[in-house]
Motif scaffolding. Structure first.
Motif, short mmCIF file in Angstrom:
data_model
loop_
_atom_site.label_atom_id
_atom_site.label_comp_id
_atom_site.label_asym_id
_atom_site.label_seq_id
_atom_site.Cartn_x
_atom_site.Cartn_y
_atom_site.Cartn_z
N GLN A 106 0.82 -1.21 0.00
CA GLN A 106 0.00 0.00 0.00
C GLN A 106 0.86 1.26 0.00
OE1 GLN A 106 -3.08 0.55 -0.39
NE2 GLN A 106 -3.55 2.53 0.51
N SER A 107 1.87 1.30 0.86
CA SER A 107 2.71 2.49 0.95
C SER A 107 3.52 2.69 -0.34
CB SER A 107 3.66 2.39 2.15
OG SER A 107 4.45 1.21 2.07
N LEU A 108 3.99 1.60 -0.94
CA LEU A 108 4.72 1.71 -2.20
C LEU A 108 3.80 2.16 -3.33
CD1 LEU A 108 7.17 -1.36 -2.27
CD2 LEU A 108 7.73 1.06 -1.96
N SER A 109 2.54 1.74 -3.28
CA SER A 109 1.57 2.16 -4.30
C SER A 109 1.34 3.66 -4.24
CB SER A 109 0.23 1.43 -4.10
OG SER A 109 0.34 0.07 -4.36
N ILE A 110 1.23 4.20 -3.02
CA ILE A 110 1.02 5.64 -2.86
C ILE A 110 2.27 6.41 -3.32
CG2 ILE A 110 0.67 7.49 -1.18
CD1 ILE A 110 -0.99 5.48 0.46
N LEU A 111 3.45 5.94 -2.90
CA LEU A 111 4.70 6.58 -3.30
C LEU A 111 4.89 6.53 -4.81
CD1 LEU A 111 7.34 7.95 -2.45
CD2 LEU A 111 8.34 5.67 -2.14
N THR A 112 4.55 5.39 -5.39
CA THR A 112 4.67 5.22 -6.84
C THR A 112 3.71 6.17 -7.57
OG1 THR A 112 5.33 2.90 -6.66
CG2 THR A 112 4.38 3.60 -8.75
N GLY A 113 2.46 6.22 -7.09
CA GLY A 113 1.48 7.10 -7.71
C GLY A 113 1.87 8.57 -7.63
N CYS A 114 2.37 9.00 -6.47
CA CYS A 114 2.80 10.39 -6.31
C CYS A 114 3.95 10.71 -7.27
CB CYS A 114 3.23 10.66 -4.88
SG CYS A 114 1.87 10.73 -3.68
N SER A 115 4.88 9.79 -7.40
CA SER A 115 6.03 10.00 -8.29
C SER A 115 5.59 10.04 -9.74
CB SER A 115 7.07 8.89 -8.08
OG SER A 115 7.53 8.88 -6.75
N ALA A 116 4.64 9.17 -10.11
CA ALA A 116 4.12 9.17 -11.48
C ALA A 116 3.39 10.48 -11.77
CB ALA A 116 3.18 7.98 -11.69
N GLY A 117 2.63 10.98 -10.78
CA GLY A 117 1.93 12.24 -10.96
C GLY A 117 2.88 13.41 -11.12
N ALA A 118 3.95 13.42 -10.31
CA ALA A 118 4.95 14.48 -10.43
C ALA A 118 5.60 14.45 -11.81
CB ALA A 118 6.00 14.32 -9.33
N THR A 119 5.89 13.25 -12.30
CA THR A 119 6.48 13.10 -13.64
C THR A 119 5.52 13.61 -14.71
OG1 THR A 119 7.68 11.13 -12.88
CG2 THR A 119 7.49 11.45 -15.26
N TRP A 174 -3.32 13.68 -6.76
CA TRP A 174 -4.36 12.86 -7.41
C TRP A 174 -3.84 11.45 -7.69
CZ3 TRP A 174 -5.86 9.88 -11.54
CH2 TRP A 174 -7.24 9.68 -11.68
N ASN A 175 -2.66 11.34 -8.24
CA ASN A 175 -2.12 10.04 -8.58
C ASN A 175 -1.82 9.19 -7.34
OD1 ASN A 175 -1.31 9.61 -11.70
ND2 ASN A 175 -1.30 11.77 -11.20
N GLY A 176 -1.34 9.84 -6.28
CA GLY A 176 -1.11 9.11 -5.04
C GLY A 176 -2.40 8.51 -4.50
N GLY A 177 -3.47 9.32 -4.48
CA GLY A 177 -4.76 8.83 -4.02
C GLY A 177 -5.35 7.78 -4.95
N TYR A 178 -5.19 8.00 -6.26
CA TYR A 178 -5.77 7.10 -7.27
C TYR A 178 -5.13 5.72 -7.23
CZ TYR A 178 -7.03 5.47 -12.01
OH TYR A 178 -7.48 4.75 -13.09
N PHE A 179 -3.81 5.66 -7.38
CA PHE A 179 -3.14 4.37 -7.44
C PHE A 179 -3.09 3.68 -6.07
CE2 PHE A 179 -1.36 6.20 -11.40
CZ PHE A 179 -1.71 5.18 -12.26
N GLY A 180 -2.96 4.47 -5.00
CA GLY A 180 -2.98 3.89 -3.67
C GLY A 180 -4.32 3.24 -3.35
N THR A 181 -5.40 3.91 -3.75
CA THR A 181 -6.74 3.37 -3.51
C THR A 181 -7.00 2.13 -4.36
OG1 THR A 181 -7.57 5.57 -2.95
CG2 THR A 181 -9.21 3.90 -3.56
#
Length: 297
Positions: A106-119, A174-181
């Motif tokens: 779960q934590s990696l999913s949120i971190l991954t989503g945030c990084s993808a959104g920043a990119t 948005w991406n952190g919330g989206y992919f984490g959820t």
């Protein structure tokens, strides 16, 4: 997006194509809601309801106005969505390697989503800026080219990146919330044992992910619209300039509820839109895997 240990991940080009197809499908379906959302966010004071905003636009400006500014998002959607899913795949692999984790958490999913959104944010800024200027009710611009020429002439080429910081935060959250959820919801749903149930799980998790992402990032979207909707003048400090100070300013002057202006049309677009997005991506990737055969399937 996860695959079994026996299945080889698809090459980047297929991730790119699937994200592009999904993005174009989503925007063609839900774009009028984006126009209404932007109008509501640019309003100072009390803004009309969703239905009233639709009625006002159609009655005063014609039905076609609901699609004003569609060209920049259409040009953007392919690289934007492709970047989103390709970056999510890249950062997911990177963070798993860095942490030594074999499975996504779960934590990696949120971190991954945030990084993808920043990119992703670095790709979208100029397109978003042009779209906002065209969607504004007071706009006098006839099309994207005229907006670009005006911005470059008066603000320089870097003017096309007006709102970069606010766009960065909007996409990160948005991406952190989206992919984490999506990760959490998929873990709670019954295991998909047929292609049909897999598609249903993707739609459900994507829709809930879209809702959560929208709930988290709407205040940053309001700020972004205000920043990009204001034309910069030489020697004049913009009222809205940086995200977090602007959040505090809007809350102080208009109340905390103003930070959620446009939430209804935004969530009506991005909740089912998030489901459609994930559904089309996974469906398209499935077609690619079948076409390529082993070791991709």
């Amino acid at each position: 997006m996860s695959v079994s240990k026996d299945v080889k991940p698809l090459p980047f080009v297929y991730q790119f194509i699937a994200g592009a197809i999904a993005g174009v499908s989503e925007i063609c379906t839900f774009y009028p809601l984006d126009v209404v959302k932007t109008r509501m966010q640019l309003e100072r004071g009390q803004s009309p309801s969703l239905v009233k905003s639709f009625q006002n636009i159609v009655r005063q400006e014609g039905f076609a106005r609901l699609y004003k500014g569609l060209v920049p998002p259409l040009l953007l959607e392919a690289p934007k969505r492709a970047t989103k899913f390709a970056a999510n795949d890249f950062w997911g692999k990177t963070f798993k390697q860095m942490t030594g984790s074999k499975e996504m958490t779960q934590s990696l999913s949120i971190l991954t989503g945030c990084s993808a959104g920043a990119t992703e944010s670095f790709v979208v800024v100029p397109f978003e800026l042009v779209k906002i200027r065209l969607q504004d009710k007071a706009t006098t611009f006839k099309g994207p080219r005229e907006v670009i020429k005006h911005i470059v002439r008066h603000e320089g080429i870097l003017g096309l990146y007006n709102g970069m910081e606010s766009t960065f935060w909007r996409h990160l959250w948005w991406n952190g919330g989206y992919f984490g959820t999506i990760f959490q919801v998929k873990a709670m749903l019954p295991k998909a044992d047929t292609p049909k149930s897999q598609l249903l799980n993707n739609f459900i998790s994507g829709t809930i992910g879209g809702f959560v992402g929208t709930a988290i990032n709407t205040p940053f979207d309001v700020v972004k619209s205000r920043i990009q909707g204001t034309q910069r003048l030489p020697g004049v400090v913009p009222k809205y300039n940086w995200s977090y100070p602007a959040l505090a300013l809007i809350a102080r002057e208009e109340g905390v509820r103003a930070l959620y202006k446009g939430f209804v049309p935004k969530v009506l677009r991005l909740a089912p839109g998030g489901g459609v997005l994930l559904l089309v991506v996974e469906f398209t990737l499935g077609l690619f895997r079948k076409a390529l055969g082993p070791p991709y399937i």
